[in-house]
Design a protein around this motif. Structure first.
Motif, PDB file in Angstrom:
ATOM      1  N   GLN A   8       0.820  -1.201   0.000  1.00 24.51           N
ATOM      2  CA  GLN A   8       0.000   0.000   0.000  1.00 24.51           C
ATOM      3  C   GLN A   8       0.862   1.263   0.000  1.00 24.51           C
ATOM      4  N   PRO A   9       0.259   2.430  -0.289  1.00 24.93           N
ATOM      5  CA  PRO A   9       1.008   3.688  -0.226  1.00 24.93           C
ATOM      6  C   PRO A   9       1.591   3.917   1.170  1.00 24.93           C
ATOM      7  N   ALA A  10       2.656   4.686   1.224  1.00 22.89           N
ATOM      8  CA  ALA A  10       3.311   4.974   2.502  1.00 22.89           C
ATOM      9  C   ALA A  10       2.373   5.739   3.426  1.00 22.89           C
ATOM     10  N   ALA A  11       2.406   5.358   4.693  1.00 26.17           N
ATOM     11  CA  ALA A  11       1.640   6.056   5.715  1.00 26.17           C
ATOM     12  C   ALA A  11       2.320   7.397   6.012  1.00 26.17           C
ATOM     13  N   PRO A  12       1.569   8.390   6.506  1.00 30.23           N
ATOM     14  CA  PRO A  12       2.178   9.692   6.808  1.00 30.23           C
ATOM     15  C   PRO A  12       3.391   9.591   7.740  1.00 30.23           C
ATOM     16  N   GLY A  13       3.374   8.649   8.661  1.00 33.17           N
ATOM     17  CA  GLY A  13       4.484   8.477   9.586  1.00 33.17           C
ATOM     18  C   GLY A  13       5.574   7.551   9.066  1.00 33.17           C
ATOM     19  N   GLY A  14       5.411   7.048   7.856  1.00 34.20           N
ATOM     20  CA  GLY A  14       6.383   6.141   7.251  1.00 34.20           C
ATOM     21  C   GLY A  14       5.915   4.706   7.314  1.00 34.20           C
ATOM     22  N   GLY A  15       6.439   3.898   6.451  1.00 35.83           N
ATOM     23  CA  GLY A  15       6.077   2.492   6.370  1.00 35.83           C
ATOM     24  C   GLY A  15       4.915   2.266   5.418  1.00 35.83           C
ATOM     25  N   ARG A  16       4.885   1.051   4.854  1.00 39.02           N
ATOM     26  CA  ARG A  16       3.827   0.679   3.922  1.00 39.02           C
ATOM     27  C   ARG A  16       3.201  -0.635   4.360  1.00 39.02           C
ATOM     28  N   ARG A  17       1.868  -0.645   4.433  1.00 36.46           N
ATOM     29  CA  ARG A  17       1.138  -1.847   4.811  1.00 36.46           C
ATOM     30  C   ARG A  17       1.264  -2.869   3.697  1.00 36.46           C
ATOM     31  N   VAL A  18       1.558  -4.103   4.083  1.00 39.99           N
ATOM     32  CA  VAL A  18       1.711  -5.198   3.139  1.00 39.99           C
ATOM     33  C   VAL A  18       0.520  -6.132   3.298  1.00 39.99           C
ATOM     34  N   MET A  19      -0.168  -6.386   2.186  1.00 40.93           N
ATOM     35  CA  MET A  19      -1.367  -7.218   2.189  1.00 40.93           C
ATOM     36  C   MET A  19      -1.170  -8.419   1.275  1.00 40.93           C
ATOM     37  N   VAL A  20      -1.699  -9.555   1.700  1.00 44.22           N
ATOM     38  CA  VAL A  20      -1.814 -10.729   0.831  1.00 44.22           C
ATOM     39  C   VAL A  20      -3.292 -11.066   0.835  1.00 44.22           C
TER      40      VAL A  20
END
Length: 80
Positions: A8-20
């Motif tokens: 997913q797009p980067a969160a405002p605080g950093g990091g990207r949610r990974v989905m399967v």
């Protein structure tokens, strides 16, 4: 066969949610996190996967290896 992997797009605080599929694997802050999530989800040879050039991974809202939100870009709640 594993369901589609979506970063997913980067969160405002950093990091990207990974989905399967509909399952969230976690919030990746770098390629090592992403590889570990995929390994735990059962993807064999996750370390050998070329993250930016794999048809298994769909990168949304930013390209491979980008885990920080772009400056000035609004987050999902309309907040910058």
């Amino acid at each position: 066969m594993m369901s589609a992997i979506v970063v997913q797009p980067a969160a405002p605080g950093g990091g990207r949610r990974v989905m399967v599929g509909s399952v969230a694997l976690g919030l990746a802050h770098d390629d090592r996190d992403l590889i570990e999530f995929l390994r735990r989800a059962g993807l064999e040879d996750a370390e050998g996967l070329v993250l930016g050039d794999s048809p298994l991974i769909e990168w949304r809202g930013g390209g491979p290896h980008q885990y920080e939100a772009e400056a000035g870009r609004e987050g999902p709640q309309g907040k910058g």
